[in-house]
Design an enzyme around this catalytic site. Structure first.
Site, mmCIF file in Angstrom:
data_model
loop_
_atom_site.group_PDB
_atom_site.id
_atom_site.type_symbol
_atom_site.label_atom_id
_atom_site.label_comp_id
_atom_site.label_asym_id
_atom_site.label_seq_id
_atom_site.Cartn_x
_atom_site.Cartn_y
_atom_site.Cartn_z
ATOM 1 N N GLU A 67 0.804 -1.225 0.000
ATOM 2 C CA GLU A 67 0.000 0.000 0.000
ATOM 3 C C GLU A 67 0.841 1.281 0.000
ATOM 4 O OE1 GLU A 67 -2.850 0.254 3.211
ATOM 5 O OE2 GLU A 67 -3.098 2.398 2.901
ATOM 6 N N THR A 82 -8.927 5.930 7.876
ATOM 7 C CA THR A 82 -9.628 5.535 9.099
ATOM 8 C C THR A 82 -8.740 5.926 10.277
ATOM 9 O OG1 THR A 82 -10.409 3.654 7.812
ATOM 10 C CG2 THR A 82 -10.869 3.617 10.171
HETATM 11 N N1 LIG Z 1 -18.916 8.258 2.096
HETATM 12 C C1 LIG Z 1 -18.186 8.104 3.206
HETATM 13 N N2 LIG Z 1 -18.535 7.196 4.128
HETATM 14 C C2 LIG Z 1 -17.805 7.021 5.244
HETATM 15 N N3 LIG Z 1 -16.705 7.741 5.523
HETATM 16 C C3 LIG Z 1 -16.298 8.663 4.642
HETATM 17 C C4 LIG Z 1 -17.027 8.897 3.441
HETATM 18 N N4 LIG Z 1 -16.377 9.855 2.727
HETATM 19 C C5 LIG Z 1 -15.328 10.228 3.459
HETATM 20 N N5 LIG Z 1 -15.263 9.535 4.619
HETATM 21 C C6 LIG Z 1 -14.205 9.749 5.653
HETATM 22 O O1 LIG Z 1 -13.052 9.106 5.176
HETATM 23 C C7 LIG Z 1 -12.508 8.231 6.172
HETATM 24 C C8 LIG Z 1 -11.850 7.053 5.501
HETATM 25 O O2 LIG Z 1 -10.771 7.532 4.728
HETATM 26 P P1 LIG Z 1 -9.981 6.599 3.699
HETATM 27 O O3 LIG Z 1 -10.896 6.087 2.665
HETATM 28 O O4 LIG Z 1 -8.791 7.374 3.235
HETATM 29 O O5 LIG Z 1 -9.548 5.450 4.690
HETATM 30 P P2 LIG Z 1 -9.330 3.897 4.436
HETATM 31 O O6 LIG Z 1 -8.367 3.735 3.331
HETATM 32 O O7 LIG Z 1 -10.637 3.219 4.306
HETATM 33 O O8 LIG Z 1 -8.684 3.474 5.827
HETATM 34 P P3 LIG Z 1 -7.185 3.028 6.180
HETATM 35 O O9 LIG Z 1 -6.269 3.587 5.135
HETATM 36 O O10 LIG Z 1 -6.918 3.628 7.543
HETATM 37 O O11 LIG Z 1 -7.254 1.531 6.141
HETATM 38 C C9 LIG Z 1 -13.686 7.875 7.046
HETATM 39 O O12 LIG Z 1 -13.277 7.501 8.337
HETATM 40 C C10 LIG Z 1 -14.496 9.170 7.034
HETATM 41 O O13 LIG Z 1 -14.000 10.085 7.982
HETATM 42 MG MG LIG Z 2 -6.307 3.988 3.182
#
Ligand SMILES: Nc1ncnc2c1ncn2[C@@H]1O[C@H](COP(=O)(O)OP(=O)(O)OP(=O)(O)O)[C@@H](O)[C@H]1O
Ligand SMILES: [Mg+2]
Length: 272
Positions: free
Chosen positions: A74, A104
């Protein structure tokens, strides 16, 4: 038959998809909780996809996706994606720079010679916004949370330095937060609105992220801090807080358009 190159970053909360059709890149994100949907989407929307997966939930996704798929580390995918997206918007990046992925949770990396090294992180991230919002206001919907937060007044919840140094000159800017959620006397008199609480949660998250990142920036003699992750999506208050604090600490904040797709773009680009 021409294959569609697809990069997928299956994160803790959201699965981000980047794919190339007719020479342009398209983006899609879906909740990681619904992997079945992602797999269905891939097979129904894309012709003959050539897939590379990254992110914490890549194992889970490749198990459900019953066709060949590459996987990629990643952090390397993210670095590649950041460089591509920066170039795309004519944003020069000067190495070493830091990238701070507010997903997250939050992960901090220094990039030098095109290679990243993870220097630290924090459990304070976008998941913290979702969780504390739910606990304090009962609201679950991301859009509603960020919209309300954008209209809230942190002054009803957070204690500023000038609230403590009443009438005397403070040794540091009076506008700095002295204590997040610390305005307990006022709160006892008037219960803050949900919007105020959400603004304060957002502010606290932004302040913590910058505070934990700045020592790394100093250690590596970095000027540019590239902030990515879906937590900035539609979230003007978080961007503003992070920008303001970064500038105050004499560093340069950079937000990339589609920055939350950095991992997915990097995975897509790794397909030859
Ligand atoms: N449609 C959505 N639903 C839920 N959360 C959202 C949404 N759009 C933005 N977010 C925000 O984005 C965050 C997740 O960000 P991102 O997608 O970058 O993380 P991830 O890649 O899933 O998690 P990690 O990299 O920590 O495993 C959520 O915790 C929330 O604050
Ligand atoms: Mg991520």
């Amino acid at each position: 038959m021409v294959q569609t190159k697809v990069g997928i970053d299956a994160g803790g909360t959201l699965t981000k998809i980047a794919y190339q059709t007719n020479g342009s890149i398209r983006y899609q994100s879906v909740p990681s909780a619904d992997m079945e949907y992602t797999v269905e989407w891939l097979s129904s929307q894309l012709d003959n996809p050539d897939v590379c997966v990254t992110g914490g939930k890549s194992e889970l996704l490749t198990k459900k996706w019953q066709a060949p798929a590459k996987t990629m580390v990643e952090f390397d995918a993210t670095t590649k994606g950041i460089e591509f997206l920066a170039n795309h918007q004519d944003q020069a990046l000067v190495e070493p720079f830091l990238f701070v992925n507010v997903g997250t949770g939050t992960s901090i990396h220094v990039v030098n010679d095109g290679k990243q090294e993870r220097t630290g992180g924090s459990g304070i991230g976008g998941g913290t916004l979702m969780g504390l919002a739910q606990l304090t206001t009962g609201i679950h919907d991301y859009k509603q949370i960020v919209q309300l937060a954008g209209n809230g007044n942190r002054g009803n919840v957070d204690l500023k330095v000038k609230d403590i140094f009443e009438g005397t000159l403070s040794p540091i800017s009076g506008d700095l937060t002295a204590s997040n959620f610390g305005k307990t006397e006022k709160m006892a008199a008037y219960a803050p609105e949900n919007a105020d609480i959400l603004a304060s949660i957002t502010g606290m998250i932004g302040e913590v992220i910058v505070s934990i990142t700045i020592p790394t920036a100093m250690q590596y003699n970095v000027d540019q801090m590239v902030y990515i992750g879906s937590s900035f999506r539609m979230n003007r208050l978080l961007r503003e807080t992070v920008s303001k604090y970064t500038i105050m600490l004499e560093k340069t904040p950079i937000f990339l358009e589609k920055g939350e797709y950095s991992g997915a773009v990097g995975a897509m680009l790794s397909i030859d």
